[in-house]
Design a protein around this motif. Structure first.
Motif, mmCIF file in Angstrom:
data_model
loop_
_atom_site.group_PDB
_atom_site.id
_atom_site.type_symbol
_atom_site.label_atom_id
_atom_site.label_comp_id
_atom_site.label_asym_id
_atom_site.label_seq_id
_atom_site.Cartn_x
_atom_site.Cartn_y
_atom_site.Cartn_z
ATOM 1 N N ARG A 165 -0.123 -36.962 31.396
ATOM 2 C CA ARG A 165 0.173 -37.173 29.969
ATOM 3 C C ARG A 165 1.647 -36.907 29.665
ATOM 4 N N LEU A 166 2.208 -35.849 30.262
ATOM 5 C CA LEU A 166 3.609 -35.511 30.003
ATOM 6 C C LEU A 166 4.555 -36.582 30.551
ATOM 7 N N LEU A 168 3.919 -39.769 30.784
ATOM 8 C CA LEU A 168 3.848 -40.904 29.848
ATOM 9 C C LEU A 168 4.585 -40.608 28.545
ATOM 10 N N ARG A 169 4.406 -39.411 27.998
ATOM 11 C CA ARG A 169 5.085 -39.055 26.746
ATOM 12 C C ARG A 169 6.602 -39.044 26.915
ATOM 13 N N CYS A 170 7.069 -38.490 28.040
ATOM 14 C CA CYS A 170 8.524 -38.444 28.283
ATOM 15 C C CYS A 170 9.083 -39.843 28.513
ATOM 16 N N ALA A 171 8.336 -40.683 29.206
ATOM 17 C CA ALA A 171 8.790 -42.059 29.434
ATOM 18 C C ALA A 171 8.935 -42.802 28.107
ATOM 19 N N LEU A 172 7.997 -42.602 27.189
ATOM 20 C CA LEU A 172 8.084 -43.257 25.878
ATOM 21 C C LEU A 172 9.300 -42.775 25.091
ATOM 22 N N LEU A 173 9.581 -41.470 25.129
ATOM 23 C CA LEU A 173 10.769 -40.943 24.445
ATOM 24 C C LEU A 173 12.037 -41.550 25.023
ATOM 25 N N ALA A 174 12.097 -41.631 26.360
ATOM 26 C CA ALA A 174 13.284 -42.185 27.016
ATOM 27 C C ALA A 174 13.446 -43.668 26.680
ATOM 28 N N LEU A 175 12.339 -44.405 26.666
ATOM 29 C CA LEU A 175 12.413 -45.834 26.322
ATOM 30 C C LEU A 175 12.930 -46.034 24.900
ATOM 31 N N ARG A 176 12.607 -45.107 24.024
ATOM 32 C CA ARG A 176 13.095 -45.176 22.639
ATOM 33 C C ARG A 176 14.510 -44.614 22.501
#
Length: 195
Positions: A165-166, A168-176
């Motif tokens: 989960r972490l 995926l959450r970090c990847a989404l923050l980085a993509l944004r």
């Protein structure tokens, strides 16, 4: 069981797979850094690892060489590179070498270690990571006190599903491109031990 051996197996398999899959991207970023900032392409800095043991962290360079404030040395290219978190990809080699994990508290300079409270020092119980609970909560935009508390909370109970989960959450923050800097700073203010 996960913490005793499964986490390291996931690190080895994940880092090796990512290095193979991302090889073209790694080469492209290395070339872009070389063209934008010159040599060296990689930035190396000693950081505190598990139990405070020092190791050399690898990153793609995002700042101009030489003295001066971070804000003055950080170009537009460097800001974009840091916001994307692509500058962190060489740390997959740190993961393969056993100095880091895919998930864990971000590695900090060794001179921060004696400034930690006993609760904050609990973060050193595990290998530092590319992604983590504090990164998922806001990366560098998160103030030191909450950031170190989240690091210690992660170190108390890592889990396989939690790690997935972490990531995926970090990847989404980085993509944004979110959280790469602390408010009012080019990167992150130094930790002084007061939090």
């Amino acid at each position: 069981m996960y913490e005793a051996g499964g986490k390291r197996l996931m690190d080895l398999a994940g880092a090796a797979l990512l290095l193979v899959l991302l090889a073209p991207l790694l080469l492209g970023v290395a070339l872009a850094v070389r063209l934008a900032l010159g040599r060296p392409v990689l930035f190396r800095q000693v950081r505190a690892g598990r139990d405070g043991r020092p190791f050399t962290l690898l990153k793609f360079r995002s700042m101009a060489e030489g003295p001066g404030e971070d804000a003055a040395r950080l170009s537009r290219f460097g800001r974009k590179l840091r916001a994307s978190a692509l500058d962190e990809l060489p740390q997959l080699l740190n993961v393969l070498r056993g100095e880091m994990s895919l998930v864990g508290p971000r590695p900090l300079p060794p001179d921060y270690t004696p400034l930690f409270s006993p609760g904050q020092a609990a973060r050193l119980r595990v290998r530092p990571g590319l992604a983590g609970l504090a990164q998922a909560a806001g990366r560098n935009a998160l103030p030191w006190g909450p950031r170190l508390a989240l690091d210690a909370a992660y170190a108390a109970r890592p889990s396989f599903l939690g790690d997935l989960r972490l990531i995926l959450r970090c990847a989404l923050l980085a993509l944004r491109g979110q959280g790469a800097t602390a408010p009012g700073h080019a990167t992150m203010p130094a930790f002084r031990g007061e939090d």
